[in-house]
Design a protein around this motif. Structure first.
Motif, mmCIF file in Angstrom:
data_model
loop_
_atom_site.group_PDB
_atom_site.id
_atom_site.type_symbol
_atom_site.label_atom_id
_atom_site.label_comp_id
_atom_site.label_asym_id
_atom_site.label_seq_id
_atom_site.Cartn_x
_atom_site.Cartn_y
_atom_site.Cartn_z
ATOM 1 N N PHE A 65 -29.830 -32.102 -0.036
ATOM 2 C CA PHE A 65 -29.180 -30.640 0.125
ATOM 3 C C PHE A 65 -28.484 -30.598 -1.170
ATOM 4 C CE2 PHE A 65 -30.434 -30.083 4.485
ATOM 5 C CZ PHE A 65 -30.804 -28.836 4.429
ATOM 6 N N GLN A 66 -27.532 -31.762 -1.732
ATOM 7 C CA GLN A 66 -26.708 -31.544 -2.737
ATOM 8 C C GLN A 66 -27.588 -31.555 -3.971
ATOM 9 O OE1 GLN A 66 -24.529 -35.174 -2.614
ATOM 10 N NE2 GLN A 66 -22.524 -34.051 -1.934
ATOM 11 N N VAL A 67 -28.811 -32.203 -4.202
ATOM 12 C CA VAL A 67 -29.492 -31.949 -5.264
ATOM 13 C C VAL A 67 -30.480 -30.889 -5.371
ATOM 14 C CG1 VAL A 67 -29.121 -34.748 -5.736
ATOM 15 C CG2 VAL A 67 -31.184 -33.807 -4.634
ATOM 16 N N SER A 68 -30.594 -30.050 -4.530
ATOM 17 C CA SER A 68 -31.555 -28.966 -4.390
ATOM 18 C C SER A 68 -30.840 -27.574 -4.359
ATOM 19 C CB SER A 68 -32.537 -29.171 -3.332
ATOM 20 O OG SER A 68 -31.835 -28.816 -1.808
ATOM 21 N N SER A 69 -31.599 -26.447 -4.545
ATOM 22 C CA SER A 69 -30.963 -25.450 -4.449
ATOM 23 C C SER A 69 -31.035 -24.612 -3.138
ATOM 24 C CB SER A 69 -31.460 -24.228 -5.545
ATOM 25 O OG SER A 69 -32.946 -24.126 -5.287
ATOM 26 N N ALA A 70 -31.582 -25.278 -2.237
ATOM 27 C CA ALA A 70 -32.040 -25.071 -0.927
ATOM 28 C C ALA A 70 -30.528 -24.642 -0.210
ATOM 29 C CB ALA A 70 -32.804 -25.773 0.041
ATOM 30 N N ARG A 71 -30.403 -23.752 0.672
ATOM 31 C CA ARG A 71 -29.051 -23.289 1.356
ATOM 32 C C ARG A 71 -28.594 -24.189 2.469
ATOM 33 N NH1 ARG A 71 -27.320 -17.277 3.854
ATOM 34 N NH2 ARG A 71 -25.254 -17.865 4.605
ATOM 35 N N PHE A 72 -27.594 -24.743 2.386
ATOM 36 C CA PHE A 72 -27.135 -25.697 3.490
ATOM 37 C C PHE A 72 -26.615 -25.031 4.800
ATOM 38 C CE2 PHE A 72 -24.145 -28.101 5.772
ATOM 39 C CZ PHE A 72 -24.734 -29.252 6.080
ATOM 40 N N SER A 73 -27.022 -25.331 5.897
ATOM 41 C CA SER A 73 -26.567 -25.240 7.148
ATOM 42 C C SER A 73 -26.779 -26.216 8.410
ATOM 43 C CB SER A 73 -27.226 -23.861 7.724
ATOM 44 O OG SER A 73 -28.628 -24.027 8.077
ATOM 45 N N VAL A 279 -22.675 -23.052 -10.104
ATOM 46 C CA VAL A 279 -22.030 -21.955 -9.557
ATOM 47 C C VAL A 279 -22.805 -20.722 -9.993
ATOM 48 C CG1 VAL A 279 -20.078 -20.552 -10.004
ATOM 49 C CG2 VAL A 279 -19.799 -22.878 -9.945
ATOM 50 N N ALA A 280 -23.520 -20.608 -11.122
ATOM 51 C CA ALA A 280 -24.563 -19.472 -11.631
ATOM 52 C C ALA A 280 -25.627 -19.153 -10.713
ATOM 53 C CB ALA A 280 -24.700 -19.701 -12.851
ATOM 54 N N GLU A 281 -25.900 -20.370 -10.277
ATOM 55 C CA GLU A 281 -27.288 -20.229 -9.369
ATOM 56 C C GLU A 281 -26.906 -20.113 -8.061
ATOM 57 O OE1 GLU A 281 -31.393 -22.862 -8.527
ATOM 58 O OE2 GLU A 281 -30.122 -23.534 -10.183
ATOM 59 N N GLU A 282 -25.825 -20.693 -7.399
ATOM 60 C CA GLU A 282 -25.776 -20.773 -5.916
ATOM 61 C C GLU A 282 -24.484 -20.435 -5.502
ATOM 62 O OE1 GLU A 282 -27.009 -24.814 -4.744
ATOM 63 O OE2 GLU A 282 -27.597 -25.148 -6.500
ATOM 64 N N GLY A 283 -23.465 -20.075 -6.348
ATOM 65 C CA GLY A 283 -22.148 -19.601 -6.016
ATOM 66 C C GLY A 283 -21.111 -21.023 -6.061
ATOM 67 N N VAL A 284 -19.859 -20.546 -5.648
ATOM 68 C CA VAL A 284 -18.960 -21.639 -5.589
ATOM 69 C C VAL A 284 -19.001 -22.680 -4.430
ATOM 70 C CG1 VAL A 284 -16.505 -22.331 -5.917
ATOM 71 C CG2 VAL A 284 -17.295 -20.246 -7.334
ATOM 72 N N VAL A 285 -18.839 -21.694 -3.218
ATOM 73 C CA VAL A 285 -18.798 -22.467 -1.996
ATOM 74 C C VAL A 285 -20.113 -23.059 -1.491
ATOM 75 C CG1 VAL A 285 -18.531 -21.963 0.466
ATOM 76 C CG2 VAL A 285 -17.018 -20.878 -1.218
ATOM 77 N N ARG A 286 -21.408 -22.196 -1.608
ATOM 78 C CA ARG A 286 -22.755 -22.644 -1.276
ATOM 79 C C ARG A 286 -23.191 -23.871 -2.247
ATOM 80 N NH1 ARG A 286 -25.491 -16.754 0.360
ATOM 81 N NH2 ARG A 286 -24.342 -16.532 2.355
ATOM 82 N N GLY A 287 -22.788 -23.736 -3.610
ATOM 83 C CA GLY A 287 -23.058 -24.805 -4.454
ATOM 84 C C GLY A 287 -22.107 -25.965 -4.489
ATOM 85 N N LEU A 288 -20.817 -25.599 -5.015
ATOM 86 C CA LEU A 288 -20.028 -26.956 -5.119
ATOM 87 C C LEU A 288 -19.569 -27.580 -3.836
ATOM 88 C CD1 LEU A 288 -17.958 -25.906 -7.924
ATOM 89 C CD2 LEU A 288 -19.989 -27.380 -8.228
ATOM 90 N N TYR A 289 -19.576 -26.701 -2.809
ATOM 91 C CA TYR A 289 -19.320 -27.401 -1.415
ATOM 92 C C TYR A 289 -20.369 -27.593 -0.660
ATOM 93 C CZ TYR A 289 -14.400 -27.015 -3.078
ATOM 94 O OH TYR A 289 -13.349 -27.093 -3.535
ATOM 95 N N LYS A 290 -21.548 -27.598 -0.810
ATOM 96 C CA LYS A 290 -22.707 -27.583 -0.240
ATOM 97 C C LYS A 290 -22.890 -28.926 0.540
ATOM 98 C CE LYS A 290 -26.768 -26.249 -1.560
ATOM 99 N NZ LYS A 290 -27.953 -26.229 -2.277
ATOM 100 N N GLY A 291 -22.780 -28.782 1.930
ATOM 101 C CA GLY A 291 -22.936 -30.247 2.834
ATOM 102 C C GLY A 291 -21.683 -30.730 3.011
ATOM 103 N N LEU A 292 -20.510 -29.596 2.712
ATOM 104 C CA LEU A 292 -19.050 -30.409 3.173
ATOM 105 C C LEU A 292 -18.947 -30.599 4.563
ATOM 106 C CD1 LEU A 292 -16.366 -31.143 2.177
ATOM 107 C CD2 LEU A 292 -15.780 -28.765 2.151
ATOM 108 N N SER A 293 -19.528 -29.717 5.241
ATOM 109 C CA SER A 293 -19.422 -29.647 6.775
ATOM 110 C C SER A 293 -20.073 -30.720 7.215
ATOM 111 C CB SER A 293 -20.094 -28.392 7.441
ATOM 112 O OG SER A 293 -21.392 -28.221 7.201
#
Length: 328
Positions: A65-73, A279-293
């Motif tokens: 998930f970190q290396v792709s642009s797919a949304r994480f949940s 950040v431009a492609e995915e946003g701050v939270v969804r990009g830089l913090y993807k997979g944090l949960s």
């Protein structure tokens, strides 16, 4: 003199206590010090191997998930794990774990051993020889230990990331990854993402070791027991992992993007440039913090197992050494 040194070796340390520096006249003091280094290396290697193997499927999913642009949940992460299991089998969830072991075993061995040595050296430098380190040197010892280990084992981390996000047909084994990257992308690629790795390791390792050592020290002062129980060590390690990984997570995402750029079709040159693109492609939270949960689940488990295994192995090795000494 020899008996005095051996007697000190057999005495268990209190929480956070720093081993004193041997004097020049203690020729025989080098032997127990060497044994201490070897014990730390062995304990650290085992700790790293057990911890990473336990969370390998979650770690692999997080990297994808970190290396792709797919949304994480959490739901999407579960679906990915389940699809991987159906398509490639149960053991495929541990794909890349061999590369992880090749990296983690020396990394954890060096990190834990370096931490013990930095505590000893800083204790002597700041005048806390034989005592628990104060907060700042305690934080510094962890940061320096993590940095030392990362610098010495980084190419292995690069290889592990590539194996985690590519199909089996692309890289057949660890050696194949090294050869193919060197041939097609150049040797410099093996150190792509090195700077964000070091910048992330400083707060991660520093806070992890600092939190764990501090909680053990507070526990000893309040409970009156010099050694916490195993389950208490797990809790202390989980808290340490939660704080350390949360503090350094954006740099972990940047590191993974830079490491896998050659196989994902992206071009990432600098840390700031990579952050800007994410950040431009995915946003701050969804990009830089993807997979944090997922890291909040995986991280505390891994760090708790790691610290607990290291401490318990150290205690066991010291007891075995004491038994050998008593049987002489």
């Amino acid at each position: 003199m020899g008996n005095g040194v051996q007697q000190h070796q057999a005495t268990p340390l209190t929480q956070g206590e720093v081993l004193p520096l041997p004097s020049d006249s203690q020729a025989e003091g080098l032997k127990p010090q060497t044994r201490s280094v070897v014990n730390s290396l062995l304990s650290g290697a085992l700790a790293g191997a057990l911890a990473k193997t336990a969370v390998a499927p979650l770690d692999r999913t997080k990297i994808i998930f970190q290396v792709s642009s797919a949304r994480f949940s959490a739901k999407e992460a579960y679906r990915l794990i389940y699809r991987t299991y159906l398509k490639d089998g149960f053991l495929s969830l541990w794909r890349g774990n061999s590369a992880t072991m090749v990296r983690v075993i020396p990394y954890a061995a060096i990190q834990f051993c370096a931490h013990e040595q930095y505590k000893r050296l800083l204790g002597g430098y700041f005048g806390f020889q034989g005592k628990a380190l104060p907060p700042v040197p305690r934080l510094l010892a962890g940061s320096m230990a993590g940095t030392t280990a990362a610098m010495l084992t980084y190419p292995l981390d690069m290889v592990r990331a590539r194996m985690a996000v590519t199909p089996k047909e692309m890289y057949s084994n660890i050696i194949h990854v090294f050869v193919r990257i060197s041939r097609e992308e150049g040797l410099k690629t093996l150190y792509r993402g090195f700077t964000p790795t070091i910048l992330g390791v400083v707060p991660y390792a520093g806070l992890s070791f600092f939190t764990y050592e501090t909680l053990k020290k507070m526990h000893a002062e309040r409970s009156g027991r010099p050694q916490p129980y195993s389950y208490e060590r797990l809790v202390f390690g989980a808290c340490a992992g939660l704080l350390g990984q949360s503090a350094s997570y954006p740099l972990d995402v940047v590191r993974r993007r830079m490491q896998t750029a050659g196989v994902t079709g992206h071009t990432y040159g600098t840390i700031l440039g990579t952050m800007r693109d994410i950040v431009a492609e995915e946003g701050v939270v969804r990009g830089l913090y993807k997979g944090l949960s997922m890291n909040w689940v995986k991280g505390p488990i891994a760090v708790g197992i790691s610290f607990t295994t290291f401490d318990m192995t150290q205690i066991l090795l010291k007891k075995l050494s004491q038994l050998r000494y008593n049987n002489r």
